[in-house]
Design a protein around this motif. Structure first.
Motif, PDB file in Angstrom:
ATOM      1  N   VAL A 164       0.835  -1.205   0.000  1.00 48.95           N
ATOM      2  CA  VAL A 164       0.000   0.000   0.000  1.00 48.95           C
ATOM      3  C   VAL A 164       0.868   1.253   0.000  1.00 48.95           C
ATOM      4  O   VAL A 164       1.902   1.293   0.677  1.00 48.95           O
ATOM      5  N   ILE A 165       0.441   2.268  -0.743  1.00 50.66           N
ATOM      6  CA  ILE A 165       1.080   3.587  -0.654  1.00 50.66           C
ATOM      7  C   ILE A 165       0.026   4.577  -0.167  1.00 50.66           C
ATOM      8  O   ILE A 165      -1.104   4.592  -0.680  1.00 50.66           O
ATOM      9  N   VAL A 166       0.377   5.386   0.814  1.00 47.77           N
ATOM     10  CA  VAL A 166      -0.535   6.425   1.299  1.00 47.77           C
ATOM     11  C   VAL A 166       0.113   7.783   1.048  1.00 47.77           C
ATOM     12  O   VAL A 166       1.209   8.053   1.551  1.00 47.77           O
ATOM     13  N   PHE A 167      -0.555   8.608   0.262  1.00 50.66           N
ATOM     14  CA  PHE A 167      -0.041   9.943  -0.023  1.00 50.66           C
ATOM     15  C   PHE A 167      -0.588  10.931   1.005  1.00 50.66           C
ATOM     16  O   PHE A 167      -1.807  11.028   1.190  1.00 50.66           O
ATOM     17  N   SER A 225      -3.959  13.459   0.510  1.00 50.12           N
ATOM     18  CA  SER A 225      -3.330  14.791   0.435  1.00 50.12           C
ATOM     19  C   SER A 225      -4.178  15.774  -0.350  1.00 50.12           C
ATOM     20  O   SER A 225      -4.169  16.973  -0.074  1.00 50.12           O
ATOM     21  N   GLY A 226      -4.898  15.278  -1.337  1.00 47.45           N
ATOM     22  CA  GLY A 226      -5.671  16.171  -2.205  1.00 47.45           C
ATOM     23  C   GLY A 226      -4.813  16.892  -3.235  1.00 47.45           C
ATOM     24  O   GLY A 226      -5.315  17.688  -4.017  1.00 47.45           O
ATOM     25  N   ALA A 227      -3.517  16.600  -3.260  1.00 43.23           N
ATOM     26  CA  ALA A 227      -2.623  17.281  -4.203  1.00 43.23           C
ATOM     27  C   ALA A 227      -2.670  16.594  -5.566  1.00 43.23           C
ATOM     28  O   ALA A 227      -2.614  15.365  -5.658  1.00 43.23           O
ATOM     29  N   GLN A 232      -1.861  11.849  -9.357  1.00 48.81           N
ATOM     30  CA  GLN A 232      -1.263  11.331 -10.588  1.00 48.81           C
ATOM     31  C   GLN A 232      -0.212  10.278 -10.267  1.00 48.81           C
ATOM     32  O   GLN A 232      -0.201   9.190 -10.857  1.00 48.81           O
ATOM     33  N   THR A 233       0.655  10.581  -9.299  1.00 52.29           N
ATOM     34  CA  THR A 233       1.709   9.626  -8.923  1.00 52.29           C
ATOM     35  C   THR A 233       1.076   8.324  -8.441  1.00 52.29           C
ATOM     36  O   THR A 233       1.547   7.225  -8.768  1.00 52.29           O
ATOM     37  N   VAL A 287      -7.919   4.917  -3.904  1.00 51.32           N
ATOM     38  CA  VAL A 287      -8.979   5.527  -3.099  1.00 51.32           C
ATOM     39  C   VAL A 287      -8.621   6.984  -2.822  1.00 51.32           C
ATOM     40  O   VAL A 287      -7.521   7.293  -2.358  1.00 51.32           O
ATOM     41  N   GLN A 288      -9.568   7.872  -3.130  1.00 52.61           N
ATOM     42  CA  GLN A 288      -9.378   9.307  -2.878  1.00 52.61           C
ATOM     43  C   GLN A 288     -10.069   9.672  -1.577  1.00 52.61           C
ATOM     44  O   GLN A 288     -11.287   9.582  -1.463  1.00 52.61           O
ATOM     45  N   VAL A 289      -9.295  10.092  -0.592  1.00 50.53           N
ATOM     46  CA  VAL A 289      -9.910  10.490   0.681  1.00 50.53           C
ATOM     47  C   VAL A 289      -9.598  11.942   1.015  1.00 50.53           C
ATOM     48  O   VAL A 289     -10.345  12.605   1.737  1.00 50.53           O
ATOM     49  N   GLY A 290      -8.513  12.472   0.440  1.00 50.84           N
ATOM     50  CA  GLY A 290      -8.155  13.876   0.704  1.00 50.84           C
ATOM     51  C   GLY A 290      -8.896  14.811  -0.218  1.00 50.84           C
ATOM     52  O   GLY A 290      -9.258  14.440  -1.331  1.00 50.84           O
ATOM     53  N   MET A 291      -9.168  16.006   0.273  1.00 59.75           N
ATOM     54  CA  MET A 291      -9.834  17.020  -0.547  1.00 59.75           C
ATOM     55  C   MET A 291      -8.813  18.103  -0.901  1.00 59.75           C
ATOM     56  O   MET A 291      -8.150  18.642  -0.023  1.00 59.75           O
ATOM     57  N   GLY A 292      -8.753  18.417  -2.182  1.00 61.22           N
ATOM     58  CA  GLY A 292      -7.863  19.496  -2.608  1.00 61.22           C
ATOM     59  C   GLY A 292      -8.573  20.352  -3.641  1.00 61.22           C
ATOM     60  O   GLY A 292      -9.743  20.682  -3.488  1.00 61.22           O
ATOM     61  N   LYS A 293      -7.839  20.647  -4.717  1.00 62.99           N
ATOM     62  CA  LYS A 293      -8.406  21.399  -5.820  1.00 62.99           C
ATOM     63  C   LYS A 293      -9.631  20.643  -6.350  1.00 62.99           C
ATOM     64  O   LYS A 293      -9.627  19.411  -6.412  1.00 62.99           O
ATOM     65  N   ARG A 294     -10.677  21.364  -6.751  1.00 61.46           N
ATOM     66  CA  ARG A 294     -11.915  20.688  -7.144  1.00 61.46           C
ATOM     67  C   ARG A 294     -11.798  19.911  -8.454  1.00 61.46           C
ATOM     68  O   ARG A 294     -12.478  18.916  -8.667  1.00 61.46           O
TER      69      ARG A 294
END
Ligand SMILES: [Zn+2]
Ligand SMILES: [Zn+2]
Length: 361
Positions: free
Chosen positions: A177-180, A258-260, A265-266, A278-285
């Motif tokens: 697993v990788i967690v950003f 991170s939402g970044a 992309q990475t 899985v996207q859990v962070g909120m960043g740019k819309r």
């Protein structure tokens, strides 16, 4: 409750405009509700956005100010006549949003997607936890085991966010697993992934001190850390990540907390064929997303929103049984009157988790 009881609260009227006021003490009108006395409220990224912008998508205003706060713990003050699970004096963590229980989403078992959700400090109407007293249904209060303190209990909300994301990631024994992102939710995602049986969990962040803490927090049995190189493309960083951490043909699971844009992309480039994102962070819309890789590598991409059935329970059990040790996560505690300083501290990215005490009297 005595008739002159007051409910000191911290309300946001707009960007950088917080005021301390007395609001009405909540009244037990539903027999299944409880009133608790707030002990601590944690500060999260969304609070900082509220403080700076007055909201996220929906906004507070001079005409419609709102009590802030949603990551909270407290002591039961009064219970409705139908409540049998809690008594005054019980210490609880709270799930700060409750659904209608009637709509299709609720009936399908995914109550956190209820369009009628009443979530704390969510404009325009629902007041948050930065007050002395707070009312909610008893079933959204989680009684704490002896081993969890009231300050740690304020961390059960971001922990539930991580439990929810990890459940959606479908981690299996041995998963890589990788967690950003290595702020609170990222740290919790990494630790919960370890508990779900991951054999390798790489935490990625751009700040050295966050990675140092992540290494300690996740532990050396499965925990690794990596800092992306800003001079490389996301594709190049992904390749480096996979090689340096011996992830074979790529990670089984990548979670972005991170939402970044560069992290998202990475993450996609670092997955193996058929991996899960899985996207859990909120960043740019809106961001640029590697859609060809998603298709050609048959990657499963999922969004993770807050928490749902069983997520608080599991988080509390993991901490209560000593599987996730929270020491070092809470880096600063501010008195109630200094709530705005707490938001400023979080804005500067200092420490990991900042808490605000409930009003003392
Ligand atoms: Zn939060
Ligand atoms: Zn509903």
């Amino acid at each position: 409750m005595d008739s002159d009881a007051k409910n000191p609260s911290c309300l946001l009227y707009g960007p950088l405009d917080a005021r301390f006021e007395d609001r009405p003490v909540p009244v037990l009108s539903d027999p299944h509700d409880v009133i608790l006395r707030i002990a601590y409220t944690g500060v999260c990224g969304s609070d900082v956005h509220f403080w700076l912008d007055g909201g996220i998508r929906t906004y507070v205003s001079e005409a419609r100010p709102l009590t802030m706060g949603h990551e909270a713990s407290g002591t039961i003050h009064a219970v409705g006549s139908a409540v049998s699970s809690l008594v005054p004096g019980d210490k609880v963590a709270i799930e700060p949003g409750y659904p209608c229980s009637r709509c299709e989403r609720c009936k399908s078992g995914r109550y956190h997607l209820c369009p009628e959700m009443k979530f704390a400090a969510d404009p325009p109407k629902v007041h948050g936890t930065l007050s002395k007293y707070f009312l909610l249904p008893a079933s959204f209060c989680y009684k704490l085991p002896e081993s969890i303190s009231l300050s740690e209990a304020a961390l059960m909300e971001p922990l539930a966010v991580a439990v929810h994301a990890i459940r959606l990631a479908d981690i299996k024994p041995g998963s890589r697993v990788i967690v950003f992102g290595a702020a609170t939710v990222g740290l919790f995602c990494a630790a919960v992934a370890r508990e779900f049986g991951a054999s390798t969990v790489v935490s990625v962040d751009i700040l050295e001190h966050k990675l140092r803490f992540a290494q300690k927090f996740v532990g050396s049995s499965v925990g690794r850390t990596a800092m992306p190189d800003s001079s490389l493309t996301p594709e190049e960083n992904a390749k480096r990540l996979v090689e340096e951490h011996q992830l074979g043909e790529g990670a089984d699971i990548a979670i972005d907390a991170s939402g970044a844009e560069a992290s998202v992309q990475t993450a996609i480039f670092a997955l193996r064929m058929g991996g899960t994102f899985v996207q859990v962070g909120m960043g740019k819309r809106k961001i640029e997303f590697p859609i060809s890789e998603l298709c050609e590598h048959e990657i499963t991409a999922r969004g993770s929103f807050r928490y749902g059935a069983g997520d608080f329970d599991l988080g509390i059990r993991l901490v209560g049984q000593g599987k996730i040790i929270l020491s070092g996560i809470i880096t600063k505690v501010f008195p109630f009157e200094s709530a705005t300083e707490a938001w400023e501290t979080a804005k500067r990215g200092e420490g990991t988790k900042t808490l605000i005490e409930g009003p003392r009297n």
